[in-house]
Design a protein around this motif. Structure first.
Motif, PDB file in Angstrom:
ATOM      1  N   LEU A 130      73.391 -10.864 -18.866  1.00 28.92           N
ATOM      2  CA  LEU A 130      73.962 -11.753 -19.876  1.00 28.92           C
ATOM      3  C   LEU A 130      73.599 -13.211 -19.600  1.00 28.92           C
ATOM      4  O   LEU A 130      73.356 -13.986 -20.527  1.00 28.92           O
ATOM      5  N   ALA A 131      73.552 -13.586 -18.319  1.00 27.98           N
ATOM      6  CA  ALA A 131      73.191 -14.951 -17.959  1.00 27.98           C
ATOM      7  C   ALA A 131      71.738 -15.240 -18.340  1.00 27.98           C
ATOM      8  O   ALA A 131      71.415 -16.313 -18.864  1.00 27.98           O
ATOM      9  N   ILE A 132      70.862 -14.272 -18.092  1.00 36.46           N
ATOM     10  CA  ILE A 132      69.448 -14.460 -18.433  1.00 36.46           C
ATOM     11  C   ILE A 132      69.276 -14.567 -19.945  1.00 36.46           C
ATOM     12  O   ILE A 132      68.558 -15.436 -20.455  1.00 36.46           O
ATOM     13  N   MET A 133      69.946 -13.687 -20.694  1.00 33.79           N
ATOM     14  CA  MET A 133      69.836 -13.712 -22.155  1.00 33.79           C
ATOM     15  C   MET A 133      70.457 -14.975 -22.726  1.00 33.79           C
ATOM     16  O   MET A 133      69.992 -15.517 -23.729  1.00 33.79           O
ATOM     17  N   SER A 134      71.521 -15.462 -22.087  1.00 34.13           N
ATOM     18  CA  SER A 134      72.136 -16.707 -22.529  1.00 34.13           C
ATOM     19  C   SER A 134      71.194 -17.887 -22.315  1.00 34.13           C
ATOM     20  O   SER A 134      71.080 -18.778 -23.163  1.00 34.13           O
ATOM     21  N   SER A 135      70.479 -17.889 -21.181  1.00 31.41           N
ATOM     22  CA  SER A 135      69.516 -18.962 -20.918  1.00 31.41           C
ATOM     23  C   SER A 135      68.374 -18.935 -21.926  1.00 31.41           C
ATOM     24  O   SER A 135      67.820 -19.980 -22.281  1.00 31.41           O
ATOM     25  N   ALA A 136      68.027 -17.723 -22.393  1.00 29.67           N
ATOM     26  CA  ALA A 136      66.931 -17.596 -23.352  1.00 29.67           C
ATOM     27  C   ALA A 136      67.258 -18.267 -24.675  1.00 29.67           C
ATOM     28  O   ALA A 136      66.358 -18.688 -25.409  1.00 29.67           O
ATOM     29  N   LEU A 137      68.545 -18.400 -24.998  1.00 24.44           N
ATOM     30  CA  LEU A 137      68.938 -19.004 -26.267  1.00 24.44           C
ATOM     31  C   LEU A 137      68.497 -20.465 -26.363  1.00 24.44           C
ATOM     32  O   LEU A 137      68.310 -20.984 -27.468  1.00 24.44           O
ATOM     33  N   ASP A 138      68.349 -21.118 -25.203  1.00 23.03           N
ATOM     34  CA  ASP A 138      67.911 -22.514 -25.225  1.00 23.03           C
ATOM     35  C   ASP A 138      66.477 -22.649 -25.751  1.00 23.03           C
ATOM     36  O   ASP A 138      66.087 -23.723 -26.213  1.00 23.03           O
ATOM     37  N   GLY A 139      65.706 -21.566 -25.658  1.00 14.96           N
ATOM     38  CA  GLY A 139      64.332 -21.628 -26.137  1.00 14.96           C
ATOM     39  C   GLY A 139      64.142 -21.002 -27.504  1.00 14.96           C
ATOM     40  O   GLY A 139      63.002 -20.729 -27.899  1.00 14.96           O
ATOM     41  N   ILE A 140      65.239 -20.786 -28.223  1.00 16.13           N
ATOM     42  CA  ILE A 140      65.171 -20.170 -29.550  1.00 16.13           C
ATOM     43  C   ILE A 140      65.761 -21.132 -30.579  1.00 16.13           C
ATOM     44  O   ILE A 140      66.894 -21.600 -30.431  1.00 16.13           O
ATOM     45  N   ASP A 141      65.014 -21.419 -31.619  1.00 18.25           N
ATOM     46  CA  ASP A 141      65.463 -22.295 -32.702  1.00 18.25           C
ATOM     47  C   ASP A 141      65.293 -21.553 -34.023  1.00 18.25           C
ATOM     48  O   ASP A 141      64.167 -21.303 -34.465  1.00 18.25           O
ATOM     49  N   ILE A 142      66.409 -21.174 -34.627  1.00 19.26           N
ATOM     50  CA  ILE A 142      66.353 -20.444 -35.897  1.00 19.26           C
ATOM     51  C   ILE A 142      66.952 -21.282 -37.026  1.00 19.26           C
ATOM     52  O   ILE A 142      67.478 -20.739 -38.004  1.00 19.26           O
ATOM     53  N   SER A 143      66.896 -22.602 -36.860  1.00 21.25           N
ATOM     54  CA  SER A 143      67.398 -23.473 -37.929  1.00 21.25           C
ATOM     55  C   SER A 143      66.647 -23.220 -39.228  1.00 21.25           C
ATOM     56  O   SER A 143      67.194 -23.370 -40.320  1.00 21.25           O
ATOM     57  N   ASP A 144      65.359 -22.862 -39.103  1.00 21.69           N
ATOM     58  CA  ASP A 144      64.572 -22.437 -40.264  1.00 21.69           C
ATOM     59  C   ASP A 144      64.297 -20.943 -40.101  1.00 21.69           C
ATOM     60  O   ASP A 144      63.392 -20.551 -39.352  1.00 21.69           O
ATOM     61  N   PRO A 145      65.095 -20.071 -40.750  1.00 24.11           N
ATOM     62  CA  PRO A 145      64.956 -18.626 -40.539  1.00 24.11           C
ATOM     63  C   PRO A 145      63.591 -18.077 -40.913  1.00 24.11           C
ATOM     64  O   PRO A 145      63.182 -17.023 -40.414  1.00 24.11           O
ATOM     65  N   PHE A 146      62.849 -18.790 -41.784  1.00 23.42           N
ATOM     66  CA  PHE A 146      61.527 -18.306 -42.180  1.00 23.42           C
ATOM     67  C   PHE A 146      60.459 -18.650 -41.141  1.00 23.42           C
ATOM     68  O   PHE A 146      59.425 -17.983 -41.070  1.00 23.42           O
ATOM     69  N   TYR A 147      60.712 -19.694 -40.357  1.00 22.22           N
ATOM     70  CA  TYR A 147      59.759 -20.088 -39.325  1.00 22.22           C
ATOM     71  C   TYR A 147      60.517 -20.344 -38.010  1.00 22.22           C
ATOM     72  O   TYR A 147      60.604 -21.483 -37.541  1.00 22.22           O
ATOM     73  N   PRO A 148      61.084 -19.298 -37.431  1.00 17.42           N
ATOM     74  CA  PRO A 148      61.831 -19.480 -36.177  1.00 17.42           C
ATOM     75  C   PRO A 148      60.901 -19.885 -35.036  1.00 17.42           C
ATOM     76  O   PRO A 148      59.733 -19.494 -35.004  1.00 17.42           O
ATOM     77  N   ILE A 149      61.441 -20.663 -34.131  1.00 13.76           N
ATOM     78  CA  ILE A 149      60.668 -21.108 -32.971  1.00 13.76           C
ATOM     79  C   ILE A 149      61.221 -20.403 -31.738  1.00 13.76           C
ATOM     80  O   ILE A 149      62.402 -20.547 -31.396  1.00 13.76           O
ATOM     81  N   ILE A 150      60.379 -19.631 -31.082  1.00  9.40           N
ATOM     82  CA  ILE A 150      60.780 -18.904 -29.874  1.00  9.40           C
ATOM     83  C   ILE A 150      59.718 -19.156 -28.810  1.00  9.40           C
ATOM     84  O   ILE A 150      58.546 -18.804 -28.993  1.00  9.40           O
ATOM     85  N   THR A 151      60.114 -19.779 -27.723  1.00  6.01           N
ATOM     86  CA  THR A 151      59.176 -20.089 -26.655  1.00  6.01           C
ATOM     87  C   THR A 151      58.814 -18.828 -25.880  1.00  6.01           C
ATOM     88  O   THR A 151      59.592 -17.868 -25.830  1.00  6.01           O
ATOM     89  N   PRO A 152      57.628 -18.809 -25.255  1.00  6.66           N
ATOM     90  CA  PRO A 152      57.235 -17.645 -24.438  1.00  6.66           C
ATOM     91  C   PRO A 152      58.232 -17.363 -23.311  1.00  6.66           C
ATOM     92  O   PRO A 152      58.490 -16.211 -22.978  1.00  6.66           O
ATOM     93  N   GLU A 153      58.795 -18.417 -22.734  1.00  7.36           N
ATOM     94  CA  GLU A 153      59.772 -18.230 -21.658  1.00  7.36           C
ATOM     95  C   GLU A 153      61.018 -17.509 -22.191  1.00  7.36           C
ATOM     96  O   GLU A 153      61.590 -16.644 -21.506  1.00  7.36           O
ATOM     97  N   ALA A 154      61.425 -17.869 -23.417  1.00 11.45           N
ATOM     98  CA  ALA A 154      62.596 -17.230 -24.008  1.00 11.45           C
ATOM     99  C   ALA A 154      62.333 -15.750 -24.262  1.00 11.45           C
ATOM    100  O   ALA A 154      63.214 -14.902 -24.043  1.00 11.45           O
ATOM    101  N   ILE A 155      61.135 -15.426 -24.710  1.00 13.18           N
ATOM    102  CA  ILE A 155      60.783 -14.022 -24.946  1.00 13.18           C
ATOM    103  C   ILE A 155      60.834 -13.235 -23.641  1.00 13.18           C
ATOM    104  O   ILE A 155      61.387 -12.123 -23.576  1.00 13.18           O
ATOM    105  N   GLN A 156      60.276 -13.813 -22.581  1.00 13.65           N
ATOM    106  CA  GLN A 156      60.291 -13.144 -21.285  1.00 13.65           C
ATOM    107  C   GLN A 156      61.723 -12.938 -20.792  1.00 13.65           C
ATOM    108  O   GLN A 156      62.063 -11.871 -20.266  1.00 13.65           O
TER     109      GLN A 156
END
Length: 287
Positions: free
Chosen positions: A124-150
């Protein structure tokens, strides 16, 4: 009807209190579980970065809710044990019997929650940290960093393996609350007794858990149909949909909180009968 009185009405009260707390402080529609394990995951879902207010409010509510839930659970199990043993089951005596064992019931629940926390905490801690690299303010063009995916992949894998371990632990300790209610054993000794009773009966208990879970889910889905229709017809009215969800949870708590506790009592009787004449002279109940 007696089980509805024991579990349902007070469960509704705690649900409403939870709703008021979340809505008043955070201005959103949500609920906090009165079950320690579900409460743990509810806190994670509510906020990935809890502040002091959230921590204080949820801890206070959690302590009160856990105690209330322990009393309700113990009373329902005691009522079921008396009922299945052919004794005269009474609501009042079930509650009075449980009051003296509330601390042990809470202790068992807290121990199991700590085990779950230790297993799921890292994922849960790892998945929570991944949220910092995810931006879904624009649902059609979400921004997800490679680190967040990992991090999400790693957290998901850890959560999967942890879930398998938690399932095993949950099955092995399934009758623990009934043991606390029915005996004078301590919380630790009740867990040891539960482990002993489920030894060699893992698949039997797992099958029973699956059946009671499917039954509750099916009945819940049937009872939720009117709310599903209502929510679909008001698809663009988010506020109404959220309130409908809360109402649905309240009705579910009223009607379907008791069956898992009844099952715990029946399972305990069944496992005691399977342990042989030396373990118990109780009649056998087939799940």
């Amino acid at each position: 009807m007696q089980y509805v009185v024991i579990i349902g009405f007070i469960s509704i009260a705690t649900t409403l209190i939870s709703f008021i707390i979340i809505f008043t402080i955070f201005g959103t529609i949500g609920l906090l579980s009165t079950d320690p394990i579900n409460y743990l995951f509810g806190i994670f879902a509510l906020s990935s970065t809890p502040d002091l207010i959230l921590i204080a409010v949820t801890v206070i509510f959690g302590v009160i809710a856990f105690v209330v839930n322990a009393i309700l659970s113990g009373a329902a199990i005691k009522f079921s044990l008396d009922d299945y043993a052919g004794q005269e089951a009474e609501i009042g005596s079930s509650f009075s019997h449980t009051f003296g064992k509330t601390a042990r019931i809470v202790t068992v629940q807290v121990i199991l929650t700590l085990i779950v926390s230790a297993v799921t905490g890292p994922s849960l801690a790892i998945m929570s940290s991944a949220l910092d690299g995810i931006d879904i303010s624009d649902p059609f063009y979400p921004i997800i960093t490679p680190e967040a995916i990992q991090q999400m992949i790693m957290g998901s894998m850890l959560l999967l393996f942890g879930g398998i371990f938690i399932l095993y632990i949950t099955i092995r300790f399934a009758p623990a609350l009934a043991i606390v209610v029915d005996t004078d054993l301590s919380a630790i000794d009740s867990l040891k007794k539960a482990w002993e009773l489920t030894s060699g009966n893992f698949l039997h208990v797992l099958g029973g858990q699956i059946l009671i879970g499917l039954a509750v889910v099916l009945l819940t889905m049937i009872a939720s149909v009117p709310f599903g229709i209502f929510m679909i017809s008001n698809l663009y009215t988010i506020g109404i949909n959220q309130y409908a969800i809360v109402i649905q949870v309240i009705i579910t708590a009223l009607l379907f909180s008791a069956p898992p506790l009844i099952y715990t009592a029946v399972l305990y009787r069944d496992l005691m009968s399977r342990s042989g004449p030396a373990g118990s002279d109780l009649p056998e109940y087939v799940l």
